[in-house]
Design an enzyme around this catalytic site. Structure first.
Site, PDB file in Angstrom:
ATOM      1  N   THR A  98       0.857  -1.187   0.000  1.00 41.47           N
ATOM      2  CA  THR A  98       0.000   0.000   0.000  1.00 41.47           C
ATOM      3  C   THR A  98       0.895   1.240   0.000  1.00 41.47           C
ATOM      4  O   THR A  98       1.995   1.173   0.517  1.00 41.47           O
ATOM      5  CB  THR A  98      -0.801   0.005   1.321  1.00 41.47           C
ATOM      6  N   THR A 101       0.213   0.748   6.653  1.00 33.41           N
ATOM      7  CA  THR A 101       0.346  -0.233   5.582  1.00 33.41           C
ATOM      8  C   THR A 101       0.495  -1.609   6.225  1.00 33.41           C
ATOM      9  O   THR A 101       0.969  -1.725   7.339  1.00 33.41           O
ATOM     10  CB  THR A 101       1.570   0.080   4.688  1.00 33.41           C
TER      11      THR A 101
END
Ligand code: GLY
Length: 304
Positions: free
Chosen positions: A174, A224
């Site tokens: 991410t 993330t």
């Protein structure tokens, strides 16, 4: 108050990141975009610009570089939050926009809603003539085909594949950004293609304020890693609340990651944190999480 922008390119294992020079270059370019935006604009402009750059880059699991779900489909999530107004906007499970973070900001500023999912969000992007996603990258299709073989070999054990093998392959990348502007305004934004080979329809942490991103008057955080763990721990709210109780960004980031490790084990989260004074820090319990920060008039600092 000297503005600052920080970005991360995702937490994961060493195996998932082969070309560190390229990652460094792309993070520097994303920081350049963010700093350019913050010179004349706000922290929200900066995080949107930095994340949009990483969505366009194609080397991260977001936007153009998004990984695919179990059926080979694209299903992207993104979120953005303005710490000054404490308003957030997010999109979940979208496939139309090239830049889901741009659509998330439109949700925040124009719709009166917080999260728009699936078809409705895609229709809004289309109606607004936002640039269309070019479709899955060759790299994403190749990875999907390889992993589909593993799923078949494993007798449809895709649940295990998502959690164990995605971790080993380091496919958790991410992207995210946090920023503090000259007036002390804070912002956070994230964008992702989600966990590779996820069940179609699965939504991760990236569109959930407090989980994948959060910003208020004390600071901002972007996470993330495994969305499921980040949602259950409300990682970014946790980190920013620690700033509110007097922790430095470094303490807030490490205390958040340590408490998640104690609850859920390691290898599942990374976070970047900025406080209202413009101090930044990061922490992770994964092997790697490339990240960096930059202030106007200064060179970027990158940690790989
Ligand atoms: N952190 C990204 C996801 O789990 O979807």
């Amino acid at each position: 108050m000297i503005p600052v922008v920080a970005v991360h390119g995702g937490a994961g294992s060493r195996r998932g990141w082969r070309n560190y020079d390229r990652v460094r270059k792309e993070l520097e370019a994303a920081l350049d975009e963010g700093v350019r935006a913050i010179r004349t604009g706000s922290a929200v402009d900066a995080v949107e610009a930095a994340v949009r750059y990483m969505e366009d880059s194609g080397i991260f699991n977001a936007g153009v570089g998004s990984v695919l779900d179990l059926k080979g489909g694209l299903s992207m999530d993104a979120g953005i939050m303005d710490g000054r107004s404490r308003r957030a906007g997010a999109v979940a499970a979208v496939e139309y926009p090239r830049n889901p973070v741009v659509l998330a900001r439109i949700v925040m500023e124009k719709t009166g809603h917080i999260i728009l999912a699936g078809r409705g969000a895609d229709e809004l992007a289309k109606k607004l003539s936002l640039p269309r996603h070019p479709g899955p990258s060759e790299r994403a299709i190749k990875r999907w085909k390889e992993l589909l073989e593993k799923v078949r070999e494993g007798g449809n054990t895709y649940y295990a594949l998502r959690y164990k093998e995605a971790k080993e392959l380091g496919l958790l990348d991410t992207v995210g950004a946090v920023a503090v502007d000259a007036d002390g305004g804070t912002a956070a934004a994230v964008s992702t293609g989600g966990v590779i080979m996820k069940f179609p329809g699965r939504v991760g942490d990236s569109p959930i304020p407090g989980a994948g991103f959060y910003a208020d008057r004390w600071g901002a955080a972007a996470a993330t890693g495994y969305g499921e763990v980040i949602i259950m721990s409300m990682a970014c709210l946790r980190a920013v609340e620690k700033l509110a109780s007097g922790s430095s960004p470094s303490e807030a980031a490490w205390l958040t990651v340590s408490s998640i490790t104690a609850l859920f084990g390691s290898g599942n989260v990374g976070i970047i944190v900025a406080d209202k004074y413009g101090r930044v820090a990061a922490a992770r319990n994964t092997e790697v999480m490339p990240w960096g920060y930059m202030r106007p008039g200064h060179r970027p600092t990158i940690y790989i």
